[in-house]
Design a protein around this motif. Structure first.
Motif, PDB file in Angstrom:
ATOM      1  N   LYS A  97       0.888  -1.042   0.041  1.00  0.00           N
ATOM      2  CA  LYS A  97      -0.002  -0.003  -0.113  1.00  0.00           C
ATOM      3  C   LYS A  97       0.605   1.414  -0.053  1.00  0.00           C
ATOM      4  CE  LYS A  97      -4.107  -1.768   2.101  1.00  0.00           C
ATOM      5  NZ  LYS A  97      -5.523  -1.398   3.125  1.00  0.00           N
ATOM      6  N   GLN A  98       2.325   1.217   0.056  1.00  0.00           N
ATOM      7  CA  GLN A  98       2.902   2.107  -0.194  1.00  0.00           C
ATOM      8  C   GLN A  98       3.678   2.496  -1.243  1.00  0.00           C
ATOM      9  OE1 GLN A  98       5.549   0.554   3.103  1.00  0.00           O
ATOM     10  NE2 GLN A  98       4.941   2.406   4.468  1.00  0.00           N
ATOM     11  N   THR A  99       3.896   3.641  -1.989  1.00  0.00           N
ATOM     12  CA  THR A  99       4.762   3.887  -2.800  1.00  0.00           C
ATOM     13  C   THR A  99       6.325   3.814  -2.527  1.00  0.00           C
ATOM     14  OG1 THR A  99       5.261   6.340  -2.170  1.00  0.00           O
ATOM     15  CG2 THR A  99       3.339   5.792  -3.603  1.00  0.00           C
ATOM     16  N   PRO A 100       7.395   3.474  -3.259  1.00  0.00           N
ATOM     17  CA  PRO A 100       8.687   3.326  -3.069  1.00  0.00           C
ATOM     18  C   PRO A 100       9.207   4.330  -2.269  1.00  0.00           C
ATOM     19  CG  PRO A 100       8.295   2.932  -5.262  1.00  0.00           C
ATOM     20  CD  PRO A 100       7.148   3.480  -4.928  1.00  0.00           C
ATOM     21  N   GLU A 101       8.969   5.634  -2.446  1.00  0.00           N
ATOM     22  CA  GLU A 101       9.476   6.752  -1.497  1.00  0.00           C
ATOM     23  C   GLU A 101       8.952   6.577   0.040  1.00  0.00           C
ATOM     24  OE1 GLU A 101      11.872   9.566  -0.150  1.00  0.00           O
ATOM     25  OE2 GLU A 101      11.850   8.353  -1.930  1.00  0.00           O
ATOM     26  N   VAL A 102       7.531   6.230   0.167  1.00  0.00           N
ATOM     27  CA  VAL A 102       7.102   6.193   1.483  1.00  0.00           C
ATOM     28  C   VAL A 102       7.428   4.906   2.094  1.00  0.00           C
ATOM     29  CG1 VAL A 102       4.868   5.859   2.422  1.00  0.00           C
ATOM     30  CG2 VAL A 102       4.816   7.312   0.943  1.00  0.00           C
ATOM     31  N   PHE A 103       7.754   4.079   1.418  1.00  0.00           N
ATOM     32  CA  PHE A 103       8.197   2.623   1.932  1.00  0.00           C
ATOM     33  C   PHE A 103       9.733   2.908   2.304  1.00  0.00           C
ATOM     34  CE2 PHE A 103      11.091  -1.020   1.214  1.00  0.00           C
ATOM     35  CZ  PHE A 103      10.303  -2.069   2.123  1.00  0.00           C
ATOM     36  N   LYS A 104      10.480   3.473   1.687  1.00  0.00           N
ATOM     37  CA  LYS A 104      11.773   3.874   2.071  1.00  0.00           C
ATOM     38  C   LYS A 104      11.831   4.687   3.161  1.00  0.00           C
ATOM     39  CE  LYS A 104      16.200   5.714   0.234  1.00  0.00           C
ATOM     40  NZ  LYS A 104      16.964   6.350  -0.970  1.00  0.00           N
ATOM     41  N   GLN A 105      11.144   5.710   3.423  1.00  0.00           N
ATOM     42  CA  GLN A 105      11.135   6.695   4.816  1.00  0.00           C
ATOM     43  C   GLN A 105      10.788   5.844   5.798  1.00  0.00           C
ATOM     44  OE1 GLN A 105      12.689   9.576   4.494  1.00  0.00           O
ATOM     45  NE2 GLN A 105      13.363   9.192   2.513  1.00  0.00           N
ATOM     46  N   ASP A 106       9.489   5.144   5.527  1.00  0.00           N
ATOM     47  CA  ASP A 106       9.331   4.156   6.628  1.00  0.00           C
ATOM     48  C   ASP A 106      10.208   3.302   7.300  1.00  0.00           C
ATOM     49  OD1 ASP A 106       6.536   3.117   8.180  1.00  0.00           O
ATOM     50  OD2 ASP A 106       7.780   1.502   7.545  1.00  0.00           O
TER      51      ASP A 106
ATOM     52  N   SER B 277       3.071  -7.903   7.692  1.00  0.00           N
ATOM     53  CA  SER B 277       1.926  -8.768   6.794  1.00  0.00           C
ATOM     54  C   SER B 277       2.650  -9.591   5.778  1.00  0.00           C
ATOM     55  CB  SER B 277       0.490  -8.258   6.513  1.00  0.00           C
ATOM     56  OG  SER B 277       0.003  -7.577   7.906  1.00  0.00           O
ATOM     57  N   PHE B 278       3.756  -9.803   5.941  1.00  0.00           N
ATOM     58  CA  PHE B 278       4.760 -10.325   4.809  1.00  0.00           C
ATOM     59  C   PHE B 278       4.270  -9.494   3.313  1.00  0.00           C
ATOM     60  CE2 PHE B 278       3.601 -13.421   8.087  1.00  0.00           C
ATOM     61  CZ  PHE B 278       4.696 -13.452   8.666  1.00  0.00           C
ATOM     62  N   SER B 279       4.385  -8.321   3.302  1.00  0.00           N
ATOM     63  CA  SER B 279       3.757  -7.467   2.143  1.00  0.00           C
ATOM     64  C   SER B 279       4.725  -7.148   0.946  1.00  0.00           C
ATOM     65  CB  SER B 279       3.088  -6.493   2.744  1.00  0.00           C
ATOM     66  OG  SER B 279       3.729  -5.546   3.526  1.00  0.00           O
ATOM     67  N   ILE B 280       5.677  -7.976   0.838  1.00  0.00           N
ATOM     68  CA  ILE B 280       6.647  -7.781  -0.706  1.00  0.00           C
ATOM     69  C   ILE B 280       6.236  -9.110  -1.246  1.00  0.00           C
ATOM     70  CG2 ILE B 280       8.893  -7.654  -1.482  1.00  0.00           C
ATOM     71  CD1 ILE B 280       9.913  -6.493   0.972  1.00  0.00           C
ATOM     72  N   GLY B 281       5.710  -8.587  -2.572  1.00  0.00           N
ATOM     73  CA  GLY B 281       5.205  -9.858  -3.498  1.00  0.00           C
ATOM     74  C   GLY B 281       5.429  -9.286  -4.949  1.00  0.00           C
ATOM     75  N   TYR B 282       4.622  -9.840  -5.741  1.00  0.00           N
ATOM     76  CA  TYR B 282       4.538  -9.534  -7.204  1.00  0.00           C
ATOM     77  C   TYR B 282       4.627  -8.111  -7.490  1.00  0.00           C
ATOM     78  CZ  TYR B 282       2.854 -14.454  -6.992  1.00  0.00           C
ATOM     79  OH  TYR B 282       2.826 -15.794  -6.637  1.00  0.00           O
ATOM     80  N   THR B 283       3.909  -7.271  -6.917  1.00  0.00           N
ATOM     81  CA  THR B 283       3.715  -5.763  -7.319  1.00  0.00           C
ATOM     82  C   THR B 283       4.764  -4.885  -6.749  1.00  0.00           C
ATOM     83  OG1 THR B 283       2.233  -5.364  -5.570  1.00  0.00           O
ATOM     84  CG2 THR B 283       1.215  -6.349  -7.465  1.00  0.00           C
ATOM     85  N   ASN B 284       5.567  -5.433  -5.849  1.00  0.00           N
ATOM     86  CA  ASN B 284       6.350  -4.348  -5.316  1.00  0.00           C
ATOM     87  C   ASN B 284       7.866  -5.071  -4.898  1.00  0.00           C
ATOM     88  OD1 ASN B 284       5.659  -6.245  -3.210  1.00  0.00           O
ATOM     89  ND2 ASN B 284       5.525  -4.351  -1.691  1.00  0.00           N
ATOM     90  N   GLU B 285       8.511  -5.796  -6.091  1.00  0.00           N
ATOM     91  CA  GLU B 285       9.603  -6.227  -5.686  1.00  0.00           C
ATOM     92  C   GLU B 285      10.715  -5.191  -5.601  1.00  0.00           C
ATOM     93  OE1 GLU B 285      10.804 -10.170  -8.105  1.00  0.00           O
ATOM     94  OE2 GLU B 285       9.042  -9.744  -9.083  1.00  0.00           O
ATOM     95  N   TRP B 286      10.522  -4.062  -6.203  1.00  0.00           N
ATOM     96  CA  TRP B 286      11.185  -2.761  -6.038  1.00  0.00           C
ATOM     97  C   TRP B 286      11.785  -2.681  -4.390  1.00  0.00           C
ATOM     98  CZ3 TRP B 286       8.587  -0.026  -2.305  1.00  0.00           C
ATOM     99  CH2 TRP B 286       7.112   0.054  -2.586  1.00  0.00           C
TER     100      TRP B 286
ATOM    101  N   PHE C 229      13.018  -4.790  -2.388  1.00  0.00           N
ATOM    102  CA  PHE C 229      14.270  -5.408  -2.292  1.00  0.00           C
ATOM    103  C   PHE C 229      15.663  -4.581  -2.506  1.00  0.00           C
ATOM    104  CE2 PHE C 229      11.454  -9.395  -2.667  1.00  0.00           C
ATOM    105  CZ  PHE C 229      11.639  -9.916  -1.559  1.00  0.00           C
ATOM    106  N   GLU C 230      15.198  -3.683  -3.611  1.00  0.00           N
ATOM    107  CA  GLU C 230      16.323  -2.767  -4.095  1.00  0.00           C
ATOM    108  C   GLU C 230      16.444  -1.770  -2.973  1.00  0.00           C
ATOM    109  OE1 GLU C 230      15.306  -1.101  -7.928  1.00  0.00           O
ATOM    110  OE2 GLU C 230      15.036  -3.036  -9.024  1.00  0.00           O
ATOM    111  N   ILE C 231      15.175  -1.210  -2.497  1.00  0.00           N
ATOM    112  CA  ILE C 231      15.341  -0.219  -1.173  1.00  0.00           C
ATOM    113  C   ILE C 231      16.195  -0.784  -0.203  1.00  0.00           C
ATOM    114  CG2 ILE C 231      14.171   1.219   0.147  1.00  0.00           C
ATOM    115  CD1 ILE C 231      11.962   1.718  -2.208  1.00  0.00           C
TER     116      ILE C 231
END
Length: 280
Positions: free
Chosen positions: A94-103, A126-135, A137-139
């Protein structure tokens, strides 16, 4: 002990009002309305672990670490591993890459400043890395994490990557991913990693499934749960669905006793030690 295989014990350090099951009725803006119980419940777990001479990895929510720094220091001083669970328990999907990174960065910086050492591990809420947000792992690799335990290879309404690897593997981003374990039954993957499934299954079934997994797969087993899962006296959250209530409250009064048996029946250590995670 029934096995000499060294397995990973993990705790997601969050409170009852943080969980994804209640996100439709409790927003982070309302967390201050609840009296936290994570401190006392986590200290009960520390005593239980000490009685079995078990070390664990504690994936700490940044929100908790900011409010209970002495608890986090005590966990660390007792020889357990501290890892990150992000800051605000928002699902990464439910997060954008930038929001995820800052969190993640907010949690990481606080934990490293608090303990004075590098944090190696991360687990997504909630184990929420999956098909739609493999990015993600890069962060995580960019932020210096060495491993993640953020995927669950099952089908579930909140998470799941059923066709992803079932065992620890090195990803192309340079980070080790350690999925939650599953047991293959008739070609289908059965959840055996802990949490609500541990509370739902009779202990004898859990023990059988873990022993079968270890024998068949010849891989370490990892277990996860939360401090609120040993707290049968926590307040009831109003307005949640029947499904959410069932998932959250089922067999809370039995978890502590089951954990006592689990700690005795198998050998345990931290994620870092079991999977040989090093700084460099």
């Amino acid at each position: 002990m029934n096995t000499n295989t060294l397995n990973a014990m993990t705790v997601d350090v969050e409170d009852f009002f943080h969980v994804s099951a209640f996100e439709s009725v409790i927003s982070p803006d309302n967390w201050q309305q609840f009296k936290p119980r994570v401190d006392i419940n986590t200290r009960r777990l520390l005593d239980l672990f000490a009685s079995h001479n078990v070390k664990s990895t504690f994936f700490v929510l940044g929100w908790v670490a900011e409010r209970y720094p002495d608890l986090i220091k005590e966990i660390h001083q007792q020889g357990h591993e501290i890892a990150s669970h992000g800051y605000a328990h928002q699902r990464a999907t439910k997060q954008t890459p930038e929001v995820f990174k800052q969190d993640v960065l907010r949690s990481l910086n606080h934990l490293e400043d608090l303990l004075g050492e590098k944090i190696l591990g991360y687990r997504a809420p909630s184990f929420s890395i999956g098909y739609t947000n493999e990015w993600a792992f890069e962060i995580l690799a960019e932020l210096g994490f060495k491993y993640s335990s953020s995927t669950y290879p099952v089908k579930h309404d909140l998470y799941g990557t059923p066709d992803w690897p079932r065992f620890a593997y090195q990803r192309k981003e340079g980070i080790t991913e350690i999925p939650i374990p599953t047991h293959r039954v008739l070609g289908r993957q059965t959840p055996i990693g802990g949490g609500g499934y541990f509370r739902l299954y009779p202990y004898a079934l859990t023990k059988f499934l873990v022993k079968s997994y270890l024998k068949k797969e010849q891989q370490p087993y990892s277990f996860y749960f939360h401090p609120w899962e040993i707290d049968e006296n926590q307040p009831k959250v109003a307005g949640a669905s029947a499904k959410s209530n069932f998932r959250h409250y089922i067999n809370l009064d039995k978890t502590y006793g089951k954990l006592d048996k689990l700690l005795d029946d198998f050998s345990w250590d931290t994620m870092r030690n079991v999977y040989n995670i090093t700084v460099d």
